[in-house]
Design a protein around this motif. Structure first.
Motif, PDB file in Angstrom:
ATOM      1  N   PHE A  44       0.829  -1.202   0.000  1.00 53.19           N
ATOM      2  CA  PHE A  44       0.000   0.000   0.000  1.00 53.19           C
ATOM      3  C   PHE A  44       0.866   1.256   0.000  1.00 53.19           C
ATOM      4  O   PHE A  44       1.968   1.283   0.548  1.00 53.19           O
ATOM      5  N   ASP A  45       0.330   2.307  -0.605  1.00 49.48           N
ATOM      6  CA  ASP A  45       0.943   3.637  -0.539  1.00 49.48           C
ATOM      7  C   ASP A  45      -0.062   4.621  -1.131  1.00 49.48           C
ATOM      8  O   ASP A  45      -1.107   4.225  -1.644  1.00 49.48           O
ATOM      9  N   THR A  46       0.265   5.902  -1.060  1.00 53.50           N
ATOM     10  CA  THR A  46      -0.551   6.902  -1.744  1.00 53.50           C
ATOM     11  C   THR A  46      -0.164   6.910  -3.225  1.00 53.50           C
ATOM     12  O   THR A  46       0.910   6.393  -3.596  1.00 53.50           O
ATOM     13  N   PRO A  47      -0.979   7.503  -4.093  1.00 57.61           N
ATOM     14  CA  PRO A  47      -0.630   7.532  -5.520  1.00 57.61           C
ATOM     15  C   PRO A  47       0.721   8.176  -5.797  1.00 57.61           C
ATOM     16  O   PRO A  47       1.429   7.779  -6.732  1.00 57.61           O
ATOM     17  N   GLU A  48       1.092   9.186  -4.994  1.00 53.48           N
ATOM     18  CA  GLU A  48       2.376   9.862  -5.225  1.00 53.48           C
ATOM     19  C   GLU A  48       3.506   9.283  -4.384  1.00 53.48           C
ATOM     20  O   GLU A  48       4.593   9.834  -4.311  1.00 53.48           O
ATOM     21  N   ARG A  49       3.276   8.158  -3.704  1.00 48.48           N
ATOM     22  CA  ARG A  49       4.302   7.419  -2.941  1.00 48.48           C
ATOM     23  C   ARG A  49       4.826   8.193  -1.738  1.00 48.48           C
ATOM     24  O   ARG A  49       6.040   8.267  -1.513  1.00 48.48           O
ATOM     25  N   ARG A  50       3.941   8.761  -0.945  1.00 51.12           N
ATOM     26  CA  ARG A  50       4.394   9.496   0.233  1.00 51.12           C
ATOM     27  C   ARG A  50       5.126   8.597   1.219  1.00 51.12           C
ATOM     28  O   ARG A  50       6.128   8.995   1.814  1.00 51.12           O
ATOM     29  N   LEU A  51       4.640   7.384   1.430  1.00 51.37           N
ATOM     30  CA  LEU A  51       5.286   6.488   2.391  1.00 51.37           C
ATOM     31  C   LEU A  51       6.685   6.112   1.899  1.00 51.37           C
ATOM     32  O   LEU A  51       7.659   6.151   2.658  1.00 51.37           O
ATOM     33  N   ALA A  52       6.775   5.716   0.635  1.00 52.57           N
ATOM     34  CA  ALA A  52       8.068   5.310   0.080  1.00 52.57           C
ATOM     35  C   ALA A  52       9.068   6.459   0.119  1.00 52.57           C
ATOM     36  O   ALA A  52      10.260   6.252   0.377  1.00 52.57           O
ATOM     37  N   SER A  53       8.593   7.684  -0.129  1.00 57.32           N
ATOM     38  CA  SER A  53       9.505   8.831  -0.140  1.00 57.32           C
ATOM     39  C   SER A  53      10.099   9.090   1.242  1.00 57.32           C
ATOM     40  O   SER A  53      11.178   9.678   1.357  1.00 57.32           O
ATOM     41  N   GLU A  54       9.402   8.644   2.295  1.00 56.82           N
ATOM     42  CA  GLU A  54       9.914   8.792   3.653  1.00 56.82           C
ATOM     43  C   GLU A  54      10.573   7.519   4.171  1.00 56.82           C
ATOM     44  O   GLU A  54      10.914   7.415   5.347  1.00 56.82           O
ATOM     45  N   GLY A  55      10.745   6.524   3.301  1.00 59.96           N
ATOM     46  CA  GLY A  55      11.466   5.308   3.675  1.00 59.96           C
ATOM     47  C   GLY A  55      10.624   4.219   4.297  1.00 59.96           C
ATOM     48  O   GLY A  55      11.171   3.301   4.923  1.00 59.96           O
ATOM     49  N   PHE A  56       9.293   4.252   4.104  1.00 64.02           N
ATOM     50  CA  PHE A  56       8.416   3.256   4.706  1.00 64.02           C
ATOM     51  C   PHE A  56       7.808   2.332   3.650  1.00 64.02           C
ATOM     52  O   PHE A  56       7.523   2.753   2.521  1.00 64.02           O
ATOM     53  N   VAL A  57       7.617   1.081   4.050  1.00 67.91           N
ATOM     54  CA  VAL A  57       6.886   0.098   3.254  1.00 67.91           C
ATOM     55  C   VAL A  57       5.745  -0.427   4.112  1.00 67.91           C
ATOM     56  O   VAL A  57       5.952  -0.782   5.278  1.00 67.91           O
TER      57      VAL A  57
END
Length: 491
Positions: A44-57
């Motif tokens: 899961f993530d937001t469409p713009e990858r907010r979680l991934a951009s902060e280092g979370f999966v």
């Protein structure tokens, strides 16, 4: 079940036959019982990858019918190991639960982010799992085969994961080498989530450029070197894998760039490494590996300049070179070198004691090394038009080192003035590198044409071509030296 843990994991890319060898065919790995699991996970993530951009999966995984929500967070720069914080929570249904008991996501992100989190892709994996004791450590071995799925698209995966349950990290590498003696495994640099994002972004093919290296001013020089080397190894392994799958020119070029960046990092950080007895061997091994890629790159530079008949003939020669390089990359020396480098970067003697001792903060260390490279270019740039091929080659190598060092250290010198100076310097360095590179390629192409009996007179450059490029290179050296040093704010 709710819990917080720290995961230290080493990944090995492999074929299904390697998993079979490890589990079913009398493997020397001391595992008493292998279990089986079927794992299906949704990421899961937001469409713009907010979680991934902060280092979370963030994922929900079905483990033989039980649902577990997991949050993973990178702990900072690693050297090939996946070192991550992990928060798990048992679920009654396949629906996210992001309260305060579910790790940092529920507290770090507001409702505007949480409400837009949705499913992006899934993984479907058959896992064979066992545990073994190695040098006083307990290690979980997981052999995974399956696929990443996104709509109608699918990306196969097969890997061996070694997770440290208890003990010293060096045991992971001892076990990995034992596996590599039996199976043709390679260092893995992608997580399952990395593969999923590649799949949904349609980035399965083509070359992989270097990612920015995330350094901070409070890092030690040792930590910076480890982070830079990890970035170089990742770029190399991604391009090596794509070359082995496709044989295309782009991954060849980027694999060589990754190796040159890594070799430059060894030079830049040589004050940390000179007393470690393994440094010289790694430098020699990296020089050897770079040389294995060079014939293909030379062919790829020459091909576009030939007529159709000669291009067809050289394309056949290229196919033979692809096969030869593939055989070399399958050798134990080539496969194990990235793994051995990661081990050395993680637990090598250079990280402690006299071998790793350099006084001063990282920005000071970086400034001293950047100054030294600039002085080398200033010295070698004099009387440039009179230089022979070897002197020009050395100047080009120094320009590459300064360019790579600038790219490595850019984050240490924030501010608009520093950024403007850096961009001006990079522009001059790129021009120097390109111009001298064209001269070098021309010399190599002539030798290759003679080697393969290609009528080179039909494709040589016009008279004055070399003189004009030397003149432009000299002007760019002057332009480079006129730029104020972005790492010296007092200039």
């Amino acid at each position: 079940m709710t819990g917080t843990a720290f995961e230290l994991e080493l990944k090995l890319e492999c074929e299904i036959s390697d998993c079979d060898t490890l589990v079913d065919r009398g493997s020397p790995i001391p595992v008493a019982v292998w279990g089986r699991q079927h794992l299906r996970a949704t990421y899961f993530d937001t469409p713009e990858r907010r979680l991934a951009s902060e280092g979370f999966v963030l994922r929900i995984r079905s483990e033989d019918g039980d649902l577990v929500q997991t949050v993973k967070a990178a702990s900072g720069p690693s050297t090939g190991l996946f070192a991550r914080g992990e928060w798990e929570k048992a679920l009654a249904e396949h629906q996210l639960s992001l309260g305060e008991d579910a790790g940092p996501i529920g507290t770090l992100f507001g409702p505007d982010v949480i409400e837009r989190i949705g499913p992006l892709f899934t993984t479907d994996v058959d896992r064979r799992v066992g545990r073994c004791d190695q040098l006083g450590a307990r290690i979980e071995i997981a052999c995974d085969s399956g696929a990443v799925l996104a709509g109608e698209r699918e990306l196969p995966l097969c890997e061996i994961e070694l997770e440290l349950v208890e003990g010293d990290a060096s045991a992971l590498f001892t076990l990995a080498r034992a596996i590599a003696e039996r199976c043709k495994v390679r260092l893995g640099v992608e997580s399952k989530s990395d593969r999923g994002f590649r799949l949904i972004d349609h980035k399965l093919d083509g070359a992989v450029r270097a990612d920015p290296v995330r350094l901070s001013r409070d890092m030690t020089p040792s930590e910076a070197f480890a982070a830079i080397a990890a970035s170089c190894l990742r770029q190399y392994r991604l391009n090596e894998s794509r070359f082995l799958a496709q044989g295309a020119a782009g991954p060849v070029h980027q694999a060589r760039i990754a190796l040159r960046r890594l070799r430059s990092a060894f030079w830049i950080f040589s004050p940390l490494l000179r007393d470690d007895p393994r440094t010289a061997q790694f430098i020699e091994d990296l020089r050897w590996l770079t040389a294995q890629w060079s014939p293909l790159r030379e062919i790829d530079v020459l091909l576009p300049r030939l007529g159709e008949a000669e291009r067809m003939r050289l394309t056949a020669i290229r196919a033979e070179a692809v096969a030869t390089l593939g055989e070399t990359l399958d050798s134990a020396r080539a496969r194990l070198l990235p793994l051995e480098l990661v081990e050395w970067l993680t637990v090598g003697g250079w990280r402690s004691g006299e071998a790793g001792s350099v006084s001063g903060a990282l920005p000071v260390f970086a400034a001293e090394r950047l100054d030294r490279l600039r002085k080398r270019i200033k010295r070698r740039g004099k009387s440039l038009a009179k230089h022979g091929p070897e002197e020009l080659h050395q100047l080009r190598k120094d320009a590459k080192k300064l360019r790579y060092a600038t790219e490595f250290f850019v984050a240490l010198y924030p501010g608009r003035k520093a950024r403007t100076r850096m961009e001006d310097m990079l522009s001059a360095l790129e021009d120097i590198q390109d111009l001298l590179g064209e001269l070098n390629d021309e010399t190599d192409a002539g030798h290759l044409a003679a080697q393969w009996n290609i009528p080179w007179a039909e494709v040589v450059r016009r008279p004055g071509w070399r003189r004009k490029r030397l003149s432009r290179a000299r002007k760019n050296v002057t332009r480079l030296l006129d730029v104020k040093r972005f790492w010296r704010s007092a200039d």
